[in-house]
Scaffold this motif. Structure first.
Motif, PDB file in Angstrom:
ATOM      1  N   LEU A 113      -6.002 -46.568 -22.249  1.00 44.95           N
ATOM      2  CA  LEU A 113      -6.911 -45.432 -22.102  1.00 44.95           C
ATOM      3  C   LEU A 113      -7.826 -45.708 -20.916  1.00 44.95           C
ATOM      4  O   LEU A 113      -8.275 -46.836 -20.719  1.00 44.95           O
TER       5      LEU A 113
ATOM      6  N   SER B 121     -11.254 -49.267 -18.519  1.00 43.59           N
ATOM      7  CA  SER B 121     -10.101 -48.956 -19.359  1.00 43.59           C
ATOM      8  C   SER B 121     -10.077 -49.860 -20.588  1.00 43.59           C
ATOM      9  O   SER B 121     -10.686 -50.932 -20.601  1.00 43.59           O
TER      10      SER B 121
ATOM     11  N   ARG C  62      -3.364 -40.297 -28.265  1.00 51.24           N
ATOM     12  CA  ARG C  62      -3.875 -38.995 -27.823  1.00 51.24           C
ATOM     13  C   ARG C  62      -5.018 -38.500 -28.714  1.00 51.24           C
ATOM     14  O   ARG C  62      -5.827 -37.685 -28.290  1.00 51.24           O
TER      15      ARG C  62
ATOM     16  N   GLU D 299      -7.472 -40.138 -29.416  1.00 48.57           N
ATOM     17  CA  GLU D 299      -8.676 -40.764 -28.869  1.00 48.57           C
ATOM     18  C   GLU D 299      -9.158 -40.086 -27.591  1.00 48.57           C
ATOM     19  O   GLU D 299     -10.073 -40.581 -26.938  1.00 48.57           O
ATOM     20  N   THR D 300      -8.556 -38.952 -27.208  1.00 49.62           N
ATOM     21  CA  THR D 300      -8.825 -38.384 -25.884  1.00 49.62           C
ATOM     22  C   THR D 300      -9.608 -37.074 -25.906  1.00 49.62           C
ATOM     23  O   THR D 300      -9.597 -36.348 -24.918  1.00 49.62           O
ATOM     24  N   LYS D 301     -10.276 -36.791 -26.981  1.00 48.46           N
ATOM     25  CA  LYS D 301     -11.057 -35.555 -27.031  1.00 48.46           C
ATOM     26  C   LYS D 301     -12.332 -35.703 -26.188  1.00 48.46           C
ATOM     27  O   LYS D 301     -13.039 -36.703 -26.291  1.00 48.46           O
TER      28      LYS D 301
ATOM     29  N   LYS E  28     -14.358 -38.296 -21.211  1.00 47.19           N
ATOM     30  CA  LYS E  28     -13.265 -38.488 -22.165  1.00 47.19           C
ATOM     31  C   LYS E  28     -12.493 -39.741 -21.814  1.00 47.19           C
ATOM     32  O   LYS E  28     -12.599 -40.271 -20.707  1.00 47.19           O
ATOM     33  N   TRP E  29     -11.738 -40.206 -22.770  1.00 46.26           N
ATOM     34  CA  TRP E  29     -10.785 -41.288 -22.538  1.00 46.26           C
ATOM     35  C   TRP E  29      -9.443 -40.633 -22.255  1.00 46.26           C
ATOM     36  O   TRP E  29      -8.939 -39.859 -23.059  1.00 46.26           O
ATOM     37  N   GLU E  30      -8.883 -40.919 -21.109  1.00 45.48           N
ATOM     38  CA  GLU E  30      -7.602 -40.345 -20.665  1.00 45.48           C
ATOM     39  C   GLU E  30      -6.469 -41.274 -21.086  1.00 45.48           C
ATOM     40  O   GLU E  30      -6.498 -42.467 -20.783  1.00 45.48           O
ATOM     41  N   PHE E  31      -5.472 -40.747 -21.777  1.00 42.04           N
ATOM     42  CA  PHE E  31      -4.308 -41.533 -22.183  1.00 42.04           C
ATOM     43  C   PHE E  31      -3.411 -41.741 -20.974  1.00 42.04           C
ATOM     44  O   PHE E  31      -2.897 -40.799 -20.386  1.00 42.04           O
TER      45      PHE E  31
END
Length: 125
Positions: free
Chosen positions: A19, A38, A62, A64-66, A78-81
């Protein structure tokens, strides 16, 4: 009878995913030359195949990406996958002392090998 090394006989897989932290308004958030904080998270997934484990691990990641508002200014972040970094079948039943992962290292000097290990108290965060 030979066993397919890509299939876990116990139905468990070890998966790691990456992430990347981004500010949603950052124009350089997709610049491949930029640096980003990351996290690489490792999870266990129950699956019938390597492909199913990949799909399940991606689904977990995914979640975790809100987007949310971070920091004192409430910046949208946000955390980007980024993707799956490791996917390994587990070959024995889970339990105390079960081997779930291994890594082969190239030959190194003993003094170098000893730099890889850490003392008991060093694992606390």
């Amino acid at each position: 009878m030979t066993h397919d090394k890509n299939v876990s006989p116990v139905g468990w897989y070890l998966a790691s995913y990456l992430l990347r932290f981004v500010e949603l308004s950052d124009e350089k958030r997709d610049d491949p030359e930029e640096r980003f904080l990351s996290w690489e998270n490792t999870i266990l997934v129950k699956a019938k195949s390597l492909d199913e484990a990949y799909v399940k691990a991606s689904k977990v990641a995914r979640q975790e990406t809100k987007p949310y508002r971070g920091g004192s200014e409430g910046v949208r972040v946000k955390w980007e996958f980024e993707g799956i970094t490791e996917l390994l079948p587990i070959y024995e039943a889970l339990g105390d002392g079960s081997e779930i992962a291994w890594a082969k290292h190239r030959p190194r000097k003993l003094k170098t090998l000893r730099t890889l290990v850490r003392p008991k108290g060093s694992f606390h965060q």
